[in-house]
Enzyme design. Structure first.
Site, short mmCIF file in Angstrom:
data_model
loop_
_atom_site.label_atom_id
_atom_site.label_comp_id
_atom_site.label_asym_id
_atom_site.label_seq_id
_atom_site.Cartn_x
_atom_site.Cartn_y
_atom_site.Cartn_z
N ARG A 199 37.20 0.96 19.18
CA ARG A 199 36.89 1.55 20.48
C ARG A 199 38.16 1.56 21.32
O ARG A 199 38.64 0.53 21.77
CB ARG A 199 35.80 0.75 21.20
CG ARG A 199 35.48 1.21 22.63
CD ARG A 199 35.10 2.68 22.68
NE ARG A 199 34.57 3.08 23.97
CZ ARG A 199 35.08 4.06 24.71
NH1 ARG A 199 36.19 4.68 24.32
NH2 ARG A 199 34.50 4.42 25.84
N TYR B 212 29.96 1.58 32.37
CA TYR B 212 29.11 0.61 31.67
C TYR B 212 28.07 0.03 32.62
O TYR B 212 27.98 -1.18 32.81
CB TYR B 212 29.98 -0.48 31.04
CG TYR B 212 30.87 0.07 29.95
CD1 TYR B 212 30.33 0.43 28.71
CD2 TYR B 212 32.23 0.26 30.15
CE1 TYR B 212 31.14 0.96 27.71
CE2 TYR B 212 33.04 0.78 29.15
CZ TYR B 212 32.48 1.12 27.93
OH TYR B 212 33.27 1.64 26.93
N HIS C 32 34.56 17.57 25.06
CA HIS C 32 33.98 18.52 26.01
C HIS C 32 33.37 19.73 25.31
O HIS C 32 32.69 20.53 25.96
CB HIS C 32 35.05 19.01 26.99
CG HIS C 32 35.59 17.94 27.88
ND1 HIS C 32 36.64 17.13 27.53
CD2 HIS C 32 35.23 17.54 29.13
CE1 HIS C 32 36.91 16.28 28.51
NE2 HIS C 32 36.07 16.51 29.50
N CYS D 194 29.76 -2.11 20.77
CA CYS D 194 30.03 -1.28 21.94
C CYS D 194 28.75 -1.08 22.73
O CYS D 194 27.65 -0.94 22.16
CB CYS D 194 30.60 0.07 21.51
SG CYS D 194 31.05 1.11 22.93
N HIS E 298 33.58 12.07 37.78
CA HIS E 298 34.10 12.32 36.43
C HIS E 298 34.11 11.02 35.63
O HIS E 298 34.72 10.03 36.05
CB HIS E 298 35.51 12.89 36.51
CG HIS E 298 36.06 13.30 35.19
ND1 HIS E 298 37.11 12.64 34.58
CD2 HIS E 298 35.71 14.29 34.33
CE1 HIS E 298 37.38 13.21 33.42
NE2 HIS E 298 36.56 14.21 33.24
#
Length: 687
Positions: free
Chosen positions: A273, A466, A197, A320, A172
């Site tokens: 962010r 990341y 979602h 980001c 997840h």
């Protein structure tokens, strides 16, 4: 449980729980035993009301009661006069804090865009989140589903469908705790908060793991049986010129047509962010803990950072890792949020204490390590941990190579100022890490702990979120079964980012007046990670067939390999004979504008994304294509928004979303409709 400073208890509101809520959430009181009880309570019980016979639950609940009762008793033994004095003092402190917060709020610099309709464009709303009828599958009682609520067996329901997602525990993207807290329950209350979602592809993928159906009565009960608190309801208000990429937690990117107006991005327009909640920290209560290998543990206050160490300023751009992620979301899907469009990049001047000075104060020989005369094998990374936490108390964390932190030219900061002012709450008030030249997520906000380590952090944001994976790795078959067959040797944790540029003006889908015009002016921004200088920016007005070099603008001086800040560019491009001919006939002309930047290592932006497509959607830097229409009947210089459904110019390359957008899913589902701009936080009254 919501474990922010203004934490709340999930709704089993007995008298005891109300008392506990008041005790646990009382600010300024150190209650380690109570906090231990809260965390243990959550880890042993996903459903407060239905697991009271669990021995572990009673032990955790007892720890919680013991910690809370100690505070309660000490409070109640105070004399009435003393209590009255405390109330007055607390009220005065609250008033002073409110005024302080008001004085440091950024003011809106640019006019707001048109309001977003509550329901969004109709094309964004659909029933694609409704699971299809499956009469071939068995009907499973809700009581049986609720028994599958631990790591060994995790079932979930959604709109009458039953799914076995046990395999997904480690896969997840939001981390293991969030999956655990919803196990054995219906997903609808949780997805009401986390609406990313609802973009359709998530439910479609889950269908592969559907094992049955609920009866109509059980489906109705499941959807309403549990409620889920919104830990983001007191988040700060945001400038309306930030496009909502995710509403909870808030993630927003500025209108890119505003990015070329200022070299230093105004604080209120700087992209936001947030990985978790947005802590509201009182400055006098702030503590920074520095500990780990080779140093003596120290605890610093905000005043310590300002008085014990010289203030140092550095101008750096943050981007980001997932900026332009929506470009990669098409036939192949991206299963991580937020789906940034293009504007998650901004530039500011940061002020604070140098990280190497803080580490040296704690006993680390930073000079010897920077010069290479001392290279301890057990010191390789510096880990940051923030005050921000999820519903289970799990905090955000990330790490950087220690070399960057101890380097005298690395410019890493414990920053407490942004563009000459205290950090806004959304940007990490009162202290955040600033790691120039590195990816945005390493610049940990609400910095709480700095730890010297012998390896990268185990936190999922570093190990899972990341990372760049090869193009043949996808989420559905590989990353969701983490680690599965993924070869970690061929995946890289993102630290620095590739060269990037995009045209900001004219904006995407614009109608531009060209009466008697012979040229068109383009403006944009360019940046490269690792401190590499932008040496050239080429622009094209015909889709990349012909190029010309733009004029670069950078009003500050930065040294070799320390070009942390972006470069703005502009160019008046002469119209091609073909374009002039069509305009001369009174015809409108559709053109495609492109920029491509080259850094000091001669790295250039690639034309397409296919060679580097990756399942996490990171380090995206292919040509950004801007579609505009030239109108010979409008006065030169006129720029009008084209006849498109989105009022923001921020769209993926080419000017269109490949999949319904709906504010990153916030307004995509017909059962979940609201406007995030209409959600006012208490402190927004002064905005």
């Amino acid at each position: 449980m919501l474990l922010s400073r203004t934490c709340r208890i999930k709704p089993v509101m007995s008298t005891t729980s109300i008392v506990l809520q008041k005790m646990v959430c009382q600010p300024g009181i150190n209650m380690p035993r109570t906090e231990m009880g809260v965390r243990a309570l959550f880890s042993t019980s996903n459903n407060f009301s239905e697991k009271r016979n669990n021995d572990e639950f009673y032990g955790a609940f007892g720890a919680l009661l013991m910690g809370a009762s100690a505070v309660y008793c000490s409070t109640m033994t105070s004399s009435p006069s003393l209590l009255e004095q405390k109330k007055k003092k607390k009220k005065k402190q609250a008033e002073e804090e409110e005024e302080y917060q008001y004085q440091r709020r950024p003011k809106q610099k640019y006019e707001s865009p048109p309001p977003i309709p509550v329901h969004g464009p109709e094309s964004h709303i659909g029933d694609y989140n409704d699971p299809p009828p499956r009469p071939d599958l068995p009907t499973i009682p809700l009581a049986e589903v609720e028994e599958h609520c631990d790591d060994d067996s995790m079932w979930f329901t959604f709109r009458g469908a039953v799914y076995d997602m046990t395999f997904f525990l480690n896969g997840h993207p939001g981390g293991k705790p969030r999956l655990q807290m919803a196990a054995g329950q219906d997903l609808e209350p949780y997805w009401e908060v986390y609406r990313q979602h609802f973009r359709g592809h998530v439910v479609g993928w889950m269908e592969k793991y559907r094992i049955g159906n609920l009866s109509p009565s059980d489906a109705k009960e499941a959807a309403t049986k549990n409620t889920f608190g919104d830990m983001f309801e007191d988040s700060p208000e945001h400038d309306p010129n930030l496009l909502v990429a995710a509403a909870r937690p808030f993630n927003g990117e500025p209108r890119i047509d505003l990015l070329t107006r200022d070299y230093y991005t105004p604080n209120e327009l700087f992209y936001v962010r947030n990985h978790l909640n947005c802590p509201d920290i009182i400055p006098k209560d702030y503590r920074l803990i520095v500990k780990g290998r080779g140093i003596k543990k120290h605890v610093f206050t905000l005043d310590d950072l300002k008085t014990k160490f010289p203030k140092y300023e550095v101008v750096t751009t943050l981007q980001c890792a997932g900026n332009r992620r929506e470009d990669l979301h098409g036939e192949r899907k991206i299963f991580i949020s937020p789906h940034w469009v293009v504007g998650a990049m901004s530039n500011a001047k940061w002020g604070g204490a140098r990280m190497r000075d803080v580490l040296e104060y704690c006993g680390l020989d930073v000079d010897a390590m920077a010069l290479g005369t001392k290279t301890p094998k057990d010191i390789t990374h510096l880990e940051f941990e923030g005050y921000d936490a999820d519903e289970t108390g799990y905090t955000y964390g990330i790490s950087i190579p220690i070399d960057k932190a101890v380097d005298g030219l690395g410019d890493v900061l414990c920053a407490y100022e942004m563009n000459g002012r205290p950090l806004p709450r959304n940007h990490g008030f009162p202290v955040r890490a600033i790691v120039p030249g590195h990816v945005g997520n390493t610049n940990c906000k609400w910095l709480h702990k700095v730890m010297v380590k012998n390896k990268p952090t185990d936190k999922p944001w570093c190990q899972k979120s990341y990372r760049g994976f090869p193009p043949d790795i996808d989420f559905e078959n590989d990353l969701s079964h983490w680690p599965g067959n993924v070869d970690m040797e061929n995946s890289t944790i993102v630290q620095t980012m590739p060269v990037q540029s995009f045209i900001c003006n004219p904006p995407q889908n614009s109608l531009i007046g060209m009466r008697d015009a012979t040229d068109i002016e383009l403006k944009g921004v360019a940046w490269s990670g690792g401190g590499k200088e932008i040496k050239n920016v080429d622009v094209s007005i015909d889709g990349g067939r012909n190029w010309t070099s733009a004029k670069r603008h950078k009003p500050i001086q930065q040294r070799r390999d320390r070009h942390w800040a972006w470069t703005q560019f502009s160019k008046k491009v002469t119209l091609t004979p073909e374009i002039r001919e069509k305009l001369g006939k009174g015809e409108r002309v559709n053109v495609e504008l492109i920029s491509k930047a080259m850094n000091s290592d001669f790295n250039v932006q690639p034309e397409t994304m296919e060679p580097y497509w990756n399942a996490r959607g990171v380090c995206i830097n292919h040509w950004y294509r801007v579609k505009v229409t030239l109108d010979p009947n409008l006065e030169k210089g006129t720029v009008m928004h084209g006849n498109v459904e989105d009022e923001f110019p921020n769209t993926p390359s080419g000017g269109k979303f490949k999949e319904p957008w709906g504010m990153g899913g916030f307004t995509s589902d017909y059962k979940h409709q609201s406007d995030p701009r209409a959600r006012k936080a208490p402190e927004s009254a002064h905005f």
